[in-house]
Write an enzyme that holds these catalytic residues in place. Structure first.
Site, mmCIF file in Angstrom:
data_model
loop_
_atom_site.group_PDB
_atom_site.id
_atom_site.type_symbol
_atom_site.label_atom_id
_atom_site.label_comp_id
_atom_site.label_asym_id
_atom_site.label_seq_id
_atom_site.Cartn_x
_atom_site.Cartn_y
_atom_site.Cartn_z
ATOM 1 N N GLU A 92 0.827 -1.254 0.053
ATOM 2 C CA GLU A 92 -0.158 0.024 -0.120
ATOM 3 C C GLU A 92 0.802 1.092 -0.125
ATOM 4 O O GLU A 92 1.976 1.152 0.444
ATOM 5 C CB GLU A 92 -0.898 -0.009 1.271
ATOM 6 C CG GLU A 92 -2.016 -1.110 1.165
ATOM 7 C CD GLU A 92 -2.968 -1.219 2.265
ATOM 8 O OE1 GLU A 92 -4.014 -1.470 2.095
ATOM 9 O OE2 GLU A 92 -2.159 -1.159 3.583
ATOM 10 N N CYS A 105 3.342 8.475 0.631
ATOM 11 C CA CYS A 105 3.846 7.674 1.585
ATOM 12 C C CYS A 105 4.422 6.047 1.036
ATOM 13 O O CYS A 105 3.334 5.743 0.672
ATOM 14 C CB CYS A 105 2.970 7.394 2.882
ATOM 15 S SG CYS A 105 3.487 6.392 4.189
ATOM 16 N N CYS A 112 6.737 -6.603 7.284
ATOM 17 C CA CYS A 112 7.662 -6.176 7.934
ATOM 18 C C CYS A 112 8.311 -7.061 9.323
ATOM 19 O O CYS A 112 7.444 -7.739 9.677
ATOM 20 C CB CYS A 112 7.390 -4.848 8.951
ATOM 21 S SG CYS A 112 8.898 -4.037 9.821
ATOM 22 N N CYS A 116 7.221 -4.475 15.826
ATOM 23 C CA CYS A 116 6.411 -3.511 16.993
ATOM 24 C C CYS A 116 5.353 -3.755 17.143
ATOM 25 O O CYS A 116 4.472 -3.918 16.354
ATOM 26 C CB CYS A 116 6.558 -2.093 16.036
ATOM 27 S SG CYS A 116 8.324 -1.363 15.678
ATOM 28 N N CYS A 119 1.838 -1.842 15.781
ATOM 29 C CA CYS A 119 1.577 -1.676 14.288
ATOM 30 C C CYS A 119 1.243 -2.905 13.504
ATOM 31 O O CYS A 119 1.495 -3.890 13.878
ATOM 32 C CB CYS A 119 3.280 -1.385 13.723
ATOM 33 S SG CYS A 119 3.178 -1.230 11.944
ATOM 34 N N CYS A 335 -0.774 5.978 9.753
ATOM 35 C CA CYS A 335 0.298 5.235 10.389
ATOM 36 C C CYS A 335 0.152 3.990 11.080
ATOM 37 O O CYS A 335 -0.803 3.958 12.023
ATOM 38 C CB CYS A 335 1.018 6.317 11.414
ATOM 39 S SG CYS A 335 2.146 7.532 10.730
HETATM 40 N N1 SAH Z 1 9.644 1.021 9.719
HETATM 41 C C1 SAH Z 1 9.668 2.539 9.750
HETATM 42 C C2 SAH Z 1 8.682 3.204 8.773
HETATM 43 C C3 SAH Z 1 7.358 2.535 8.738
HETATM 44 S S1 SAH Z 1 6.510 2.836 10.265
HETATM 45 C C4 SAH Z 1 9.685 3.179 11.207
HETATM 46 O O1 SAH Z 1 9.411 2.437 12.155
HETATM 47 O O2 SAH Z 1 9.931 4.247 11.277
HETATM 48 C C5 SAH Z 1 5.794 4.666 10.146
HETATM 49 C C6 SAH Z 1 5.594 5.191 11.489
HETATM 50 O O3 SAH Z 1 4.419 4.847 11.924
HETATM 51 C C7 SAH Z 1 6.580 4.941 12.633
HETATM 52 O O4 SAH Z 1 7.142 6.260 13.469
HETATM 53 C C8 SAH Z 1 5.817 4.280 13.445
HETATM 54 O O5 SAH Z 1 6.348 4.251 14.562
HETATM 55 C C9 SAH Z 1 4.247 4.737 13.158
HETATM 56 N N2 SAH Z 1 3.209 3.817 13.526
HETATM 57 C C10 SAH Z 1 3.223 2.380 13.626
HETATM 58 N N3 SAH Z 1 2.114 1.932 13.961
HETATM 59 C C11 SAH Z 1 1.388 3.176 14.448
HETATM 60 C C12 SAH Z 1 0.174 3.093 15.019
HETATM 61 N N4 SAH Z 1 -0.634 2.102 14.970
HETATM 62 N N5 SAH Z 1 -0.569 4.458 15.300
HETATM 63 C C13 SAH Z 1 0.480 5.415 15.060
HETATM 64 N N6 SAH Z 1 1.622 5.324 14.537
HETATM 65 C C14 SAH Z 1 2.183 4.409 14.101
#
Ligand code: SAH
Length: 348
Positions: A92, A105, A112, A116, A119, A335
């Site tokens: 996406e 974006c 991934c 985390c 996420c 995000c």
């Molecule tokens: N792997 C990279 C880029 C993808 S995530 C990274 O971690 O930076 C992009 C952003 O989305 C990151 O800052 C991550 O912390 C945030 N993110 C992930 N899950 C989220 C959620 N459920 N709500 C808000 N931000 C989130």
């Protein structure tokens, strides 16, 4: 043998490639313009190349494309694109219109591996790295769908995946984004967001790759951070911060720290104070991102009051701290909500 895909090749790769076919290097630059600037997908359209060369190219090469599987538009104007890859996987991209910017974006991996806990992409697990052509293809396909005078002004590598875990292809894609014969974007308009893979972060600077850096910090202490982000066991907070202090940033640049705010986990006033202490002396700005909730995520966003209090503490201590407004939540484009769910949908 399959045809060679020229999509994703950099200027020097294209030059070398045509030289191997017995042509002069500038032919490679012409092809580059056709692919990225004009977005043509067949060699027959490359009208400044000789007929015989075009013929030769079409016999042995191709220009790969992504399939547009679905486009959804949020009530706030954010658009989400679901793209199909040649192996049947899906990724996406999200287009975010703002007053003076149109930010795309892009994803850098299918799924991934960083795991985390907050996420959605992490829940899919990791399938594979994207090729540079698949990263750039997202820009090209979205551009084709834009209306009239609309132009993509900024690219953020913040979609699915961890960009620095796909270093070579991501760096190639950034090179083409910046190349005058590619998308001609200034490095200030390209942001790479990372969980903080220290060796690759340092390598970016050693390799002279220029782009803005965003680091997903998400906690102010090692214990909380490694609970939320398993990668922090491998690259502890302390070392990551030391790395940030050492990075030779151009003088006008600052690192962006992203901080996803999660109720009862990382968003108390104490966390804010601790955050201001650990970031002391780092040229930075802080983006506070209220958690975007999703059914598969076991956390909640804090209240607006708590988020504003957190911000107030940072501002008071001299930091630039923005609360990032969530966009596209109604179409799961915010995000951490990207899940590339085509496989499931096809089966059901
Ligand atoms: N792997 C990279 C880029 C993808 S995530 C990274 O971690 O930076 C992009 C952003 O989305 C990151 O800052 C991550 O912390 C945030 N993110 C992930 N899950 C989220 C959620 N459920 N709500 C808000 N931000 C989130």
């Amino acid at each position: 043998m399959g045809k060679k895909d020229l999509m994703g090749m950099t200027r020097s790769e294209l030059q070398r490639f045509v030289e191997e076919l017995g042509e002069r290097a500038f032919r490679g630059r012409q092809i580059m313009r056709w692919i990225y600037q004009k977005g043509v997908t067949s060699f027959s359209e490359m009208s400044d190349l000789s007929k015989s060369f075009r013929q030769k190219l079409s016999e042995s090469c191709r220009i790969g494309r992504l399939k547009v599987l679905q486009v959804e538009t949020s009530h706030d104007g954010t658009r989400k694109f679901l793209f199909g890859l040649e192996d049947g996987q899906a990724i996406e991209s999200v287009l975010i219109p703002e007053q003076e910017r149109l930010t795309l974006c892009v994803s850098t991996q299918v799924g991934c591996a960083m795991g985390c806990k907050f996420c959605v992409t992490a829940q899919m697990g990791f399938s594979r790295n994207l090729m540079a052509g698949e990263i750039l293809g997202q820009i090209l396909e979205v551009r084709r769908l834009l209306k009239g005078s609309q132009r993509i002004t900024n690219v953020v590598l913040m979609g699915m995946g961890e960009p620095l875990a796909n270093y070579p292809e991501v760096v190639k894609a950034i090179e083409v984004m910046q190349d005058d014969l590619g998308f001609g974007l200034s490095y200030r308009r390209i942001t790479l967001s990372t969980v903080g893979l220290i060796p690759e972060l340092e390598r970016l600077f050693k390799d002279g790759v220029r782009c803005r850096i965003a680091i997903s910090l998400n906690a102010s202490d090692q214990k909380t951070r490694s609970f939320l982000m398993p990668v922090s066991h491998r690259y502890p907070l302390q070392q990551l911060l030391e790395c940030c202090r050492r990075l030779p940033l151009p003088s006008r640049d600052r690192i962006t720290f992203e901080y996803v705010m999660i109720k009862d986990i990382n968003s108390s006033p104490r966390d804010a104070i601790r955050l201001s202490e650990i970031l002391k002396g780092i040229k930075c700005k802080i983006n506070l991102i209220p958690l975007n909730e999703a059914p598969e995520i076991p956390f909640r966003a804090p209240s607006k009051r708590d988020i504003e209090e957190f911000q107030r503490i940072l501002l008071q201590r001299g930091f630039t701290a923005l609360i990032r407004q969530s966009r596209g939540g109604d179409i799961s484009a915010a995000c951490g909500q990207l899940r590339g769910k085509v496989m499931k949908r096809r089966l059901s």
